[in-house]
Design a protein around this motif. Structure first.
Motif, mmCIF file in Angstrom:
data_model
loop_
_atom_site.group_PDB
_atom_site.id
_atom_site.type_symbol
_atom_site.label_atom_id
_atom_site.label_comp_id
_atom_site.label_asym_id
_atom_site.label_seq_id
_atom_site.Cartn_x
_atom_site.Cartn_y
_atom_site.Cartn_z
ATOM 1 N N UNK A 184 0.833 -1.201 0.000
ATOM 2 C CA UNK A 184 0.000 0.000 0.000
ATOM 3 C C UNK A 184 0.875 1.261 0.000
ATOM 4 N N UNK A 185 1.913 1.262 0.840
ATOM 5 C CA UNK A 185 2.811 2.415 0.947
ATOM 6 C C UNK A 185 3.627 2.613 -0.324
ATOM 7 N N UNK A 186 4.207 1.527 -0.870
ATOM 8 C CA UNK A 186 5.034 1.682 -2.062
ATOM 9 C C UNK A 186 4.201 2.175 -3.229
ATOM 10 N N UNK A 187 2.946 1.752 -3.282
ATOM 11 C CA UNK A 187 2.058 2.190 -4.348
ATOM 12 C C UNK A 187 1.817 3.693 -4.269
ATOM 13 N N UNK A 188 1.620 4.187 -3.060
ATOM 14 C CA UNK A 188 1.395 5.618 -2.861
ATOM 15 C C UNK A 188 2.648 6.434 -3.114
ATOM 16 N N UNK A 189 3.815 5.885 -2.761
ATOM 17 C CA UNK A 189 5.067 6.617 -2.938
ATOM 18 C C UNK A 189 5.474 6.729 -4.397
ATOM 19 N N UNK A 190 5.157 5.749 -5.202
ATOM 20 C CA UNK A 190 5.611 5.739 -6.594
ATOM 21 C C UNK A 190 6.997 5.134 -6.690
ATOM 22 N N UNK A 191 7.666 5.370 -7.798
ATOM 23 C CA UNK A 191 8.966 4.750 -8.073
ATOM 24 C C UNK A 191 10.018 5.140 -7.028
ATOM 25 N N UNK A 192 10.499 4.149 -6.304
ATOM 26 C CA UNK A 192 11.527 4.368 -5.271
ATOM 27 C C UNK A 192 12.883 4.506 -5.960
ATOM 28 N N UNK A 193 13.617 5.573 -5.603
ATOM 29 C CA UNK A 193 14.908 5.839 -6.233
ATOM 30 C C UNK A 193 16.083 5.736 -5.262
ATOM 31 N N UNK A 194 15.796 5.732 -3.947
ATOM 32 C CA UNK A 194 16.867 5.642 -2.958
ATOM 33 C C UNK A 194 16.318 5.068 -1.666
ATOM 34 N N UNK A 195 17.108 4.202 -1.014
ATOM 35 C CA UNK A 195 16.726 3.619 0.270
ATOM 36 C C UNK A 195 17.894 3.763 1.238
ATOM 37 N N UNK A 196 17.635 4.357 2.390
ATOM 38 C CA UNK A 196 18.623 4.451 3.470
ATOM 39 C C UNK A 196 18.296 3.373 4.490
ATOM 40 N N UNK A 197 19.291 2.562 4.836
ATOM 41 C CA UNK A 197 19.094 1.437 5.748
ATOM 42 C C UNK A 197 19.848 1.661 7.058
ATOM 43 N N UNK A 198 19.398 1.025 8.139
ATOM 44 C CA UNK A 198 20.136 1.133 9.401
ATOM 45 C C UNK A 198 21.422 0.312 9.320
ATOM 46 N N UNK A 199 22.314 0.512 10.281
ATOM 47 C CA UNK A 199 23.553 -0.263 10.329
ATOM 48 C C UNK A 199 23.341 -1.533 11.139
ATOM 49 N N UNK A 200 23.958 -2.615 10.683
ATOM 50 C CA UNK A 200 23.916 -3.873 11.427
ATOM 51 C C UNK A 200 24.532 -3.635 12.804
#
Length: 167
Positions: free
Chosen positions: A70-86
Protein backbone atom coordinates in the motif's frame (compact mmCIF):
# COMPACT_ATOMS: atom_id res chain seq x y z
CA UNK A 1 2.21 12.02 10.68
CA UNK A 2 4.83 10.45 8.44
CA UNK A 3 5.36 11.44 4.82
CA UNK A 4 4.03 8.03 3.79
CA UNK A 5 0.78 8.71 5.64
CA UNK A 6 0.48 12.15 4.03
CA UNK A 7 1.06 10.71 0.56
CA UNK A 8 -1.42 7.93 1.24
CA UNK A 9 -4.13 10.33 2.29
CA UNK A 10 -3.84 12.24 -1.00
CA UNK A 11 -3.29 9.33 -3.36
CA UNK A 12 -6.30 8.05 -5.27
CA UNK A 13 -4.71 4.99 -6.88
CA UNK A 14 -3.93 2.75 -3.94
CA UNK A 15 -3.45 -0.98 -3.94
CA UNK A 16 -5.27 -3.17 -1.47
CA UNK A 17 -3.15 -4.29 1.46
CA UNK A 18 -1.91 -7.89 1.31
CA UNK A 19 -3.24 -10.84 3.21
CA UNK A 20 -1.44 -11.81 6.38
CA UNK A 21 0.02 -15.23 6.82
CA UNK A 22 0.29 -17.12 10.06
CA UNK A 23 2.06 -20.44 9.84
CA UNK A 24 1.99 -23.00 12.60
CA UNK A 25 2.08 -26.57 11.43
CA UNK A 26 3.47 -29.74 12.93
CA UNK A 27 5.91 -31.63 10.78
CA UNK A 28 7.62 -34.97 10.87
CA UNK A 29 11.36 -35.14 11.21
CA UNK A 30 13.54 -38.12 10.43
CA UNK A 31 15.75 -39.09 13.32
CA UNK A 32 16.64 -41.84 15.74
CA UNK A 33 12.97 -42.52 16.41
CA UNK A 34 11.13 -42.62 13.12
CA UNK A 35 8.20 -40.24 12.83
CA UNK A 36 9.15 -38.10 15.82
CA UNK A 37 6.73 -35.19 15.90
CA UNK A 38 8.09 -31.68 16.31
CA UNK A 39 6.38 -28.34 15.99
CA UNK A 40 7.47 -25.28 14.09
CA UNK A 41 7.20 -21.89 15.70
CA UNK A 42 4.64 -19.34 14.71
CA UNK A 43 5.30 -16.73 12.02
CA UNK A 44 3.25 -13.61 12.69
CA UNK A 45 2.83 -10.58 10.43
CA UNK A 46 1.81 -7.23 11.91
CA UNK A 47 1.53 -3.67 10.61
CA UNK A 48 1.99 -0.10 11.84
CA UNK A 49 -0.44 2.70 11.10
CA UNK A 50 2.44 4.36 9.20
CA UNK A 51 2.50 1.43 6.73
CA UNK A 52 5.51 -0.56 7.88
CA UNK A 53 5.22 -4.30 8.46
CA UNK A 54 7.11 -6.87 10.48
CA UNK A 55 7.04 -10.64 10.11
CA UNK A 56 8.15 -12.30 13.33
CA UNK A 57 9.46 -15.87 13.54
CA UNK A 58 9.10 -17.17 17.11
CA UNK A 59 11.77 -19.86 16.51
CA UNK A 60 14.50 -17.32 15.77
CA UNK A 61 13.09 -14.16 17.46
CA UNK A 62 13.86 -12.38 14.18
CA UNK A 63 11.50 -9.83 12.70
CA UNK A 64 11.79 -8.90 9.03
CA UNK A 65 10.78 -5.26 8.39
CA UNK A 66 9.75 -3.25 5.34
CA UNK A 67 7.03 -0.98 3.99
CA UNK A 68 3.70 -2.31 2.80
CA UNK A 69 2.55 -2.70 -0.77
CA UNK A 70 0.00 0.00 0.00
CA UNK A 71 2.81 2.41 0.95
CA UNK A 72 5.03 1.68 -2.06
CA UNK A 73 2.06 2.19 -4.35
CA UNK A 74 1.39 5.62 -2.86
CA UNK A 75 5.07 6.62 -2.94
CA UNK A 76 5.61 5.74 -6.59
CA UNK A 77 8.97 4.75 -8.07
CA UNK A 78 11.53 4.37 -5.27
CA UNK A 79 14.91 5.84 -6.23
CA UNK A 80 16.87 5.64 -2.96
CA UNK A 81 16.73 3.62 0.27
CA UNK A 82 18.62 4.45 3.47
CA UNK A 83 19.09 1.44 5.75
CA UNK A 84 20.14 1.13 9.40
CA UNK A 85 23.55 -0.26 10.33
CA UNK A 86 23.92 -3.87 11.43
CA UNK A 87 24.37 -4.01 15.19
CA UNK A 88 22.32 -0.90 15.88
CA UNK A 89 20.11 -1.17 18.94
CA UNK A 90 16.70 0.32 18.23
CA UNK A 91 13.53 1.07 20.15
CA UNK A 92 10.03 0.77 18.76
CA UNK A 93 9.23 4.04 16.99
CA UNK A 94 12.87 5.01 16.29
CA UNK A 95 13.72 6.19 12.80
CA UNK A 96 15.64 3.33 11.16
CA UNK A 97 15.92 4.54 7.60
CA UNK A 98 14.33 6.49 4.79
CA UNK A 99 12.84 5.94 1.37
CA UNK A 100 12.98 8.49 -1.44
CA UNK A 101 10.71 8.23 -4.43
CA UNK A 102 9.80 10.38 -7.39
CA UNK A 103 6.85 11.72 -5.35
CA UNK A 104 8.19 12.08 -1.81
CA UNK A 105 10.75 11.18 0.83
CA UNK A 106 9.64 9.33 3.92
CA UNK A 107 11.28 8.18 7.12
CA UNK A 108 10.94 4.54 8.13
CA UNK A 109 10.22 3.79 11.78
CA UNK A 110 10.98 0.62 13.74
CA UNK A 111 7.82 -1.35 14.37
CA UNK A 112 9.61 -3.26 17.17
CA UNK A 113 12.59 -2.94 19.53
CA UNK A 114 15.77 -4.96 19.20
CA UNK A 115 19.12 -5.16 17.42
CA UNK A 116 19.52 -4.92 13.66
CA UNK A 117 20.93 -8.30 12.61
CA UNK A 118 20.90 -7.89 8.82
CA UNK A 119 20.07 -5.32 6.14
CA UNK A 120 19.03 -5.87 2.55
CA UNK A 121 22.09 -4.51 0.73
CA UNK A 122 20.48 -5.33 -2.63
CA UNK A 123 18.34 -2.20 -2.15
CA UNK A 124 21.46 -0.02 -2.52
CA UNK A 125 21.81 -1.05 -6.17
CA UNK A 126 18.16 -1.89 -6.79
CA UNK A 127 15.89 0.44 -4.77
CA UNK A 128 13.06 -0.50 -7.14
CA UNK A 129 12.83 -3.86 -5.33
CA UNK A 130 10.63 -1.99 -2.85
CA UNK A 131 8.17 -1.38 -5.69
CA UNK A 132 8.43 -4.81 -7.26
CA UNK A 133 8.24 -6.91 -4.08
CA UNK A 134 7.86 -4.78 -0.92
CA UNK A 135 6.59 -7.68 1.16
CA UNK A 136 9.11 -10.20 -0.16
CA UNK A 137 12.56 -9.51 -1.67
CA UNK A 138 12.17 -5.79 -0.95
CA UNK A 139 12.54 -6.20 2.82
CA UNK A 140 14.60 -3.52 4.59
CA UNK A 141 16.16 -5.14 7.65
CA UNK A 142 15.98 -8.03 10.08
CA UNK A 143 15.75 -7.27 13.78
CA UNK A 144 16.41 -9.61 16.73
CA UNK A 145 13.46 -8.62 18.90
CA UNK A 146 14.17 -7.68 22.50
CA UNK A 147 10.46 -7.26 23.36
CA UNK A 148 8.31 -9.65 21.31
CA UNK A 149 5.25 -8.54 23.29
CA UNK A 150 5.37 -5.24 21.33
CA UNK A 151 3.82 -7.17 18.43
CA UNK A 152 0.56 -7.24 20.39
CA UNK A 153 0.30 -3.44 20.01
CA UNK A 154 0.60 -3.56 16.21
CA UNK A 155 -2.23 -3.98 13.72
CA UNK A 156 -3.41 -7.39 12.57
CA UNK A 157 -4.05 -7.96 8.88
CA UNK A 158 -7.75 -7.26 9.33
CA UNK A 159 -7.15 -4.12 11.40
CA UNK A 160 -4.60 -2.85 8.87
CA UNK A 161 -7.06 -3.33 6.01
CA UNK A 162 -9.68 -1.32 7.91
CA UNK A 163 -7.08 1.37 8.63
CA UNK A 164 -6.24 1.65 4.92
CA UNK A 165 -9.90 1.76 3.90
CA UNK A 166 -10.71 4.48 6.42
CA UNK A 167 -7.74 6.66 5.39
Amino acid sequence: MSAISRVLRTSSQLARPPRSSVVSAPRFRAGPSAFALSTRGVVTKRYTSDHEWVTYDSDTSIGTVSITNYAQSALGDVVFVELPEVGTEITQGDQIGAVESVKAASDIYAPVSGIVEEVNNALGDQPGLLNKDPEGNGWLCKIKLSKPTELENLLTDEAYKKHCESG
